[in-house]
Design an enzyme around this catalytic site. Sequence first.
Site, PDB file in Angstrom:
ATOM      1  CB  THR A  35      38.559  98.034  81.854  1.00 33.35           C
ATOM      2  OG1 THR A  35      38.956  97.649  83.171  1.00 33.35           O
ATOM      3  CG2 THR A  35      37.236  98.777  81.923  1.00 33.35           C
TER       4      THR A  35
ATOM      5  CB  THR B 210      37.218  94.211  83.839  1.00 31.87           C
ATOM      6  OG1 THR B 210      36.351  95.053  83.087  1.00 31.87           O
ATOM      7  CG2 THR B 210      38.409  93.826  82.965  1.00 31.87           C
ATOM      8  CG  ASN B 211      39.583  93.443  87.972  1.00 29.54           C
ATOM      9  OD1 ASN B 211      39.863  93.887  86.867  1.00 29.54           O
ATOM     10  ND2 ASN B 211      39.596  94.182  89.067  1.00 29.54           N
TER      11      ASN B 211
ATOM     12  CB  THR C 265      76.818  62.935  68.496  1.00 31.38           C
ATOM     13  OG1 THR C 265      78.109  62.340  68.336  1.00 31.38           O
ATOM     14  CG2 THR C 265      75.765  61.843  68.630  1.00 31.38           C
TER      15      THR C 265
ATOM     16  CB  SER D  77      69.380  83.228  44.262  1.00 38.02           C
ATOM     17  OG  SER D  77      70.284  84.282  44.033  1.00 38.02           O
ATOM     18  CB  SER D  78      67.306  88.294  42.977  1.00 36.47           C
ATOM     19  OG  SER D  78      68.381  88.756  43.784  1.00 36.47           O
TER      20      SER D  78
ATOM     21  CE  LYS E 236      71.855  79.865  47.451  1.00 35.59           C
ATOM     22  NZ  LYS E 236      70.807  80.076  48.448  1.00 35.59           N
TER      23      LYS E 236
END
Length: 466
Positions: free
Chosen positions: A101, A141-142, A187, A318-319, A324
């Site tokens: 609504t 609204t519906n 697989t 990476s830090s 990396k």
Amino acid sequence: MNTRIESDLLGTMEVPADAYYGIQTLRAAKNFQITGVPIAHFPELIRALAMVKAAAARTNQDFGQLSDKNADAIVYACQDLIQGLHHDQFIVDVIQGGAGTSTNMNANEVIANIALTKLGFNKGDYQHLHPNDHVNRSQSTNDAYPTAVCLGLQFAADNFLPTLISLKASLEEKGREFAHIVKMGRTQLQDAVPMTLGQEFEAFAVNLGEDVDRIKEACALLCEVNLGGTAIGTRINAPAGFSEAVVQKLATISQKPLVPASNLVEATSDMGAFVFFSSMLKRLAIKLSKMSNDLRLLSSGPRTGLGEIRLPEMQPGSSIMPGKVNPVIPEAMNQTAYQVMAADMAVSLAAESGQLQLNAMEPLIVYNLFNSLKMLKAACEMLEQRCIRGITANEDICRDYVERSIGIVTALVPVLGYSVASKLAREALLTGATIKELVLQQQLLTEQELEQALNIEKMIFSQKEG
């Protein structure tokens, strides 16, 4: 701040003087501060709401329910919204109580106030043109809200599908580029039989292409709408024939093949089309996530993993570990997919939670469907542009894996039989010798016979015609 005073059933409130929304929108904005995501976040929904209101105005005009002047002003206001104007006035949180609504009234008030200014009146002068009596006439609204959702989702899908098709095309291009590169198929993460890297990427493309069709099918289900059913599908407060006429007019405005639901009472309470649409988005998300998993595996390493492909290097990974680089783009796609899968569960729970003639949880369905489409579009664009297009192959590594694989023994089964081939595979695994070496040592085949039996190209294209 300059304000104007508006009133409703609960009393009066000060509304910003320059706002096109009104008191009911403002109440809802204060009540529902859930996601921080306003209706304005989904422009396709606003466009759809405007089309519903324009179709209703013209139909009401045809049925003598609106004056020509008011109908023209409402349609003028709707055209503004359809063209993308005033979307910032849709301030209500997408998740809300009241079965939508607040969203419907946000649209009614914005349209009414734009129309009033067009007619030369001040915002809030509702005695001349009212959000409920005129903009919302012959509607509830519906029926207006779910119809707009059905339409808006189709617009959002139209916006998304070209992105998915483009991603599919990039995968097809990689399939052609890698068509000559022999590699080992696997697989259960174990060596299977040879294939080409091109076949692997071609399979990704075909997989996504299927979902383009499935989403189109889901959109087709959204073409049956309950507009004109008003409160619970019984058509109360709508003139006879209104439903058929307004849906036909909306189909013309939207250029979508909309039709009235065969049973408006059923259509007002049923969320089945939304559940199906959500399921198709989940299906796509699962496929995209699986493909991203494969890309991460195939590019793992670079020296201690599979390393068959190289993904574009997008940022340091990476830090603490110099050099990396991580597969950040497929990882982001994975996370997007998980969110879409979770959204599907929320949609399912909300659809199940309806009672009797209405589902009050529809705003949650709306939020998750539109948000999932928005996220999938952004993520697919990211995956294509920042990952797929830049993938390269480590051709030597791919070929070496095939040459050293035990899996090629499968090609010897027609010649030596399953039992002998099994013994060869076991011995190769225990000794580290290659299949070729063992066959020649045991004089099971001549070198020429062995080369013919283990012709990799023949293994890969054994069923290929022409």
